[in-house]
Design an enzyme around this catalytic site. Sequence first.
Site, short mmCIF file in Angstrom:
data_model
loop_
_atom_site.label_atom_id
_atom_site.label_comp_id
_atom_site.label_asym_id
_atom_site.label_seq_id
_atom_site.Cartn_x
_atom_site.Cartn_y
_atom_site.Cartn_z
N GLU A 1 -15.79 -24.41 5.78
CA GLU A 1 -15.46 -25.74 6.30
C GLU A 1 -14.39 -25.68 7.38
OE1 GLU A 1 -14.28 -28.67 3.38
OE2 GLU A 1 -14.35 -30.27 4.87
N GLU B 1 -4.31 -28.80 8.20
CA GLU B 1 -4.77 -28.20 6.95
C GLU B 1 -5.07 -26.71 7.06
OE1 GLU B 1 -7.38 -30.60 4.55
OE2 GLU B 1 -6.83 -32.39 5.66
N ASP C 1 -17.11 -31.86 8.72
CA ASP C 1 -16.65 -33.04 7.99
C ASP C 1 -16.22 -34.07 9.04
OD1 ASP C 1 -14.73 -34.82 6.79
OD2 ASP C 1 -14.43 -33.41 5.14
N THR C 2 -16.78 -35.25 8.95
CA THR C 2 -16.52 -36.26 10.00
C THR C 2 -15.03 -36.62 10.09
OG1 THR C 2 -17.01 -38.07 8.47
CG2 THR C 2 -18.83 -37.26 9.83
N PHE C 3 -14.34 -36.60 8.96
CA PHE C 3 -12.89 -36.88 8.97
C PHE C 3 -12.14 -35.86 9.83
CE2 PHE C 3 -8.94 -35.35 6.84
CZ PHE C 3 -8.10 -36.39 7.19
N HIS C 4 -12.47 -34.58 9.66
CA HIS C 4 -11.80 -33.53 10.44
C HIS C 4 -12.28 -33.55 11.89
CE1 HIS C 4 -9.96 -31.96 6.83
NE2 HIS C 4 -11.14 -31.83 6.25
N HIS D 1 -19.86 -33.17 5.29
CA HIS D 1 -19.03 -34.13 4.57
C HIS D 1 -18.89 -35.37 5.43
CE1 HIS D 1 -16.70 -31.21 1.68
NE2 HIS D 1 -17.85 -31.66 1.16
N ARG E 1 -10.56 -41.64 5.61
CA ARG E 1 -11.22 -41.13 4.41
C ARG E 1 -11.74 -42.23 3.49
NH1 ARG E 1 -9.25 -34.99 3.33
NH2 ARG E 1 -11.48 -34.77 3.49
N GLU F 1 -17.02 -37.68 0.91
CA GLU F 1 -15.80 -37.12 0.31
C GLU F 1 -14.68 -38.14 0.53
OE1 GLU F 1 -13.75 -32.69 0.32
OE2 GLU F 1 -14.24 -33.62 2.21
#
Length: 287
Positions: free
Chosen positions: A149, A155, A182-185, A208, A214, A243
């Site tokens: 990921e 992070e 992951d769309t958030f990241h 994700h 989030r 997530e």
Amino acid sequence: MKFGVFFAYWTHEWKGDYLKYARKVRELGFDMLEISPGQLLNMSRQELLEFKAVTKDLGLTISSNLGPPKEKDVASADPAVRKAGIQFQTDIMRAMDLVDSRVLVGVLYSYWPCDFTDTDKAANWERGVASIRELMKTAENLGITYCLEAVNRFETFIMNTSEEAVRFCKDVGSSNCKILLDTFHMNIEEDNIGDAIRHAGDYLGHLHVGEGNRKVPGKGHLPWDEIGRALKDIKYNAGVVMEPFVLDGGRVGHDIKVWRDLSGNADETKMDEDVKASLMFLKSKFL
Ligand SMILES: [Mn+2]
């Protein structure tokens, strides 16, 4: 595509009653439940087989989302820590095999949450690639898709973008090694989320989804039409797992840095309704 949700949406700790969440998410219309596989190591063989039987009966696929602790970091400068990390992930994959979970995802190339004491990217990259090459023998033998990921700069220092994740994956060089976006990241790191997905192409093994804060997809401003178009462009057919993290408190709230309630003081029924509405929203955008 298989649509799923991470059980920790509902919990304050990285553990929960997986039988309960398996039944719940199936009832809500999901095809996939994402779990924290560390908990599998604390379950008896009988409990593992029961979980497998229940999920099989429900027709539910299980994905496993792991953030290894620092003392099990496969990229550590300390050979003993790397060895412990390889053993840990090997044990995790064996337990996953017992419950028929065939997708392992997360910050598998490092540890999480990162404390940024050692940020020698090149050295950690090289050691991580070497350790993961070793782990791929187990993944290949067990038929496990192993997805690295890419997470945002707060992070990890190792891979923040689709481009970096694909490059790492190519360095590992196994067809079982893929990436997770992951769309958030991506919202933090990528110039264009659709292009990041298209760049990943066949390397994308898991997705994700969540808004920039989030919350569940559909409650924020991420470009879901564009994300859906990019997934169609690459003919994506693997897991799409929500997530969301909307509850403060506990280890989950601390590790995810949720310092206020984002659920609207929702009770469990409202949490269920929100995630179900989001599933319908996502299907309308992605299918
Ligand atoms: Mn994620």
